[in-house]
Design a protein around this motif. Structure first.
Motif, PDB file in Angstrom:
ATOM      1  N   SER A 260       0.830  -1.202   0.000  1.00  0.00           N
ATOM      2  CA  SER A 260       0.000   0.000   0.000  1.00  0.00           C
ATOM      3  C   SER A 260       0.871   1.262   0.000  1.00  0.00           C
ATOM      4  O   SER A 260       1.964   1.288   0.570  1.00  0.00           O
ATOM      5  CB  SER A 260      -0.931   0.003   1.200  1.00  0.00           C
ATOM      6  N   GLY A 261       0.367   2.294  -0.658  1.00  0.00           N
ATOM      7  CA  GLY A 261       1.078   3.572  -0.770  1.00  0.00           C
ATOM      8  C   GLY A 261       1.349   4.197   0.585  1.00  0.00           C
ATOM      9  O   GLY A 261       2.421   4.770   0.803  1.00  0.00           O
ATOM     10  N   GLU A 262       0.393   4.065   1.504  1.00  0.00           N
ATOM     11  CA  GLU A 262       0.565   4.714   2.806  1.00  0.00           C
ATOM     12  C   GLU A 262       1.723   4.106   3.603  1.00  0.00           C
ATOM     13  O   GLU A 262       2.491   4.820   4.240  1.00  0.00           O
ATOM     14  CB  GLU A 262      -0.746   4.723   3.610  1.00  0.00           C
ATOM     15  N   VAL A 263       1.888   2.784   3.507  1.00  0.00           N
ATOM     16  CA  VAL A 263       2.971   2.127   4.228  1.00  0.00           C
ATOM     17  C   VAL A 263       4.310   2.371   3.524  1.00  0.00           C
ATOM     18  O   VAL A 263       5.320   2.668   4.156  1.00  0.00           O
ATOM     19  CB  VAL A 263       2.684   0.615   4.402  1.00  0.00           C
ATOM     20  N   THR A 264       4.308   2.274   2.195  1.00  0.00           N
ATOM     21  CA  THR A 264       5.533   2.535   1.414  1.00  0.00           C
ATOM     22  C   THR A 264       6.055   3.946   1.691  1.00  0.00           C
ATOM     23  O   THR A 264       7.256   4.160   1.857  1.00  0.00           O
ATOM     24  CB  THR A 264       5.239   2.363  -0.090  1.00  0.00           C
ATOM     25  N   PHE A 265       5.137   4.899   1.785  1.00  0.00           N
ATOM     26  CA  PHE A 265       5.519   6.288   2.057  1.00  0.00           C
ATOM     27  C   PHE A 265       6.218   6.413   3.418  1.00  0.00           C
ATOM     28  O   PHE A 265       7.267   7.046   3.532  1.00  0.00           O
ATOM     29  CB  PHE A 265       4.286   7.188   2.010  1.00  0.00           C
ATOM     30  N   LEU A 266       5.660   5.799   4.426  1.00  0.00           N
ATOM     31  CA  LEU A 266       6.254   5.855   5.774  1.00  0.00           C
ATOM     32  C   LEU A 266       7.642   5.234   5.771  1.00  0.00           C
ATOM     33  O   LEU A 266       8.560   5.733   6.414  1.00  0.00           O
ATOM     34  CB  LEU A 266       5.359   5.126   6.783  1.00  0.00           C
ATOM     35  N   GLN A 267       7.770   4.151   4.990  1.00  0.00           N
ATOM     36  CA  GLN A 267       9.061   3.482   4.869  1.00  0.00           C
ATOM     37  C   GLN A 267      10.081   4.399   4.194  1.00  0.00           C
ATOM     38  O   GLN A 267      11.203   4.537   4.658  1.00  0.00           O
ATOM     39  CB  GLN A 267       8.880   2.202   4.055  1.00  0.00           C
ATOM     40  N   GLN A 268       9.642   5.035   3.108  1.00  0.00           N
ATOM     41  CA  GLN A 268      10.524   5.960   2.385  1.00  0.00           C
ATOM     42  C   GLN A 268      10.984   7.117   3.272  1.00  0.00           C
ATOM     43  O   GLN A 268      12.084   7.636   3.111  1.00  0.00           O
ATOM     44  CB  GLN A 268       9.801   6.531   1.158  1.00  0.00           C
TER      45      GLN A 268
END
Ligand code: ATP
Ligand code: MG
Length: 189
Positions: free
Chosen positions: A74-82
């Motif tokens: 999901s975009g929301e989790v990938t964003f937090l990771q980034q």
């Protein structure tokens, strides 16, 4: 628009404002709450992450447990990771677990340093008997006073609905998928 209408409208707005201010003055309790986002419409997980980003903006530590993960990251989790915010355990700004076992959500609900905990798709776990409702209710009741919890998922059981302080039931009025539109990045995941 004649003058009397304008005056009337201004008076009515003034009354409304006074009512809102009186209601705000009455709301004096400070404590964490349980928010339940349920129903068949779109917007439960994205709303939960909206709250999570709010909390992060205020410098608060948060926890997330996602009980089912889709086929796409999901975009929301990938964003937090980034952003380097995602991790596991006490040093992470966002303490994150996917497909978690019982211990991670129970640990989070006992950790006062986590001011917001998102339990995404938790109702699914209850529905299929992977998690005992009584255990969850007890952990929610015993959690630190300043901690808020957001629970998402369709078909929330009545006792959970009764315990939650804020309940939003999102209705499935229409969804593009029913018209054959494919799930897409940034919209659906
Ligand atoms: P979102 O993650 O977009 O906030 P949600 O958490 O409310 O959605 P879920 O039941 O968890 O909804 O389903 C997740 C996925 O299914 C998302 O890709 C979402 O777009 C899609 N979806 C949600 N509601 C519907 C629906 N009523 N019909 C078809 N697809 C849906
Ligand atoms: Mg969801």
């Amino acid at each position: 628009m004649d003058l009397t209408f304008k005056q009337q409208h201004a008076e009515r707005m003034q009354d409304k404002k006074a009512q809102v201010q009186a209601a705000m003055a009455r709301a004096q309790v400070e404590r964490g709450i349980v928010v339940l986002l349920t129903g068949h419409g779109k917007g439960k997980t994205t709303s939960a992450f909206g709250m999570l980003y709010r909390a992060l903006g205020h410098g608060l530590r948060v926890g997330v447990v996602q009980f089912i993960t889709g086929t796409h990251a999901s975009g929301e989790v990938t964003f937090l990771q980034q952003q380097g915010l995602l991790g596991q355990g006490a040093r992470a700004q966002v303490d994150y677990h996917a497909m978690a076992t019982g211990c991670s959500w129970q640990r989070m609900l006992a950790d006062p340093s986590l001011r917001l905990v998102v339990l995404d798709e938790l109702t699914f776990m209850l529905q299929y008997g992977y998690l005992a409702l009584s255990e969850l209710l007890q952990a929610l009741e015993r959690r630190p006073a300043g901690q808020s919890v957001v629970i998402t998922g369709r078909s929330a059981p009545a006792p959970l609905l009764a315990l939650a302080d804020t309940v939003s039931e999102i209705a499935d009025t229409r969804h593009a998928f029913q018209a054959g539109v494919k799930a897409q990045a940034g919209v659906d995941f």
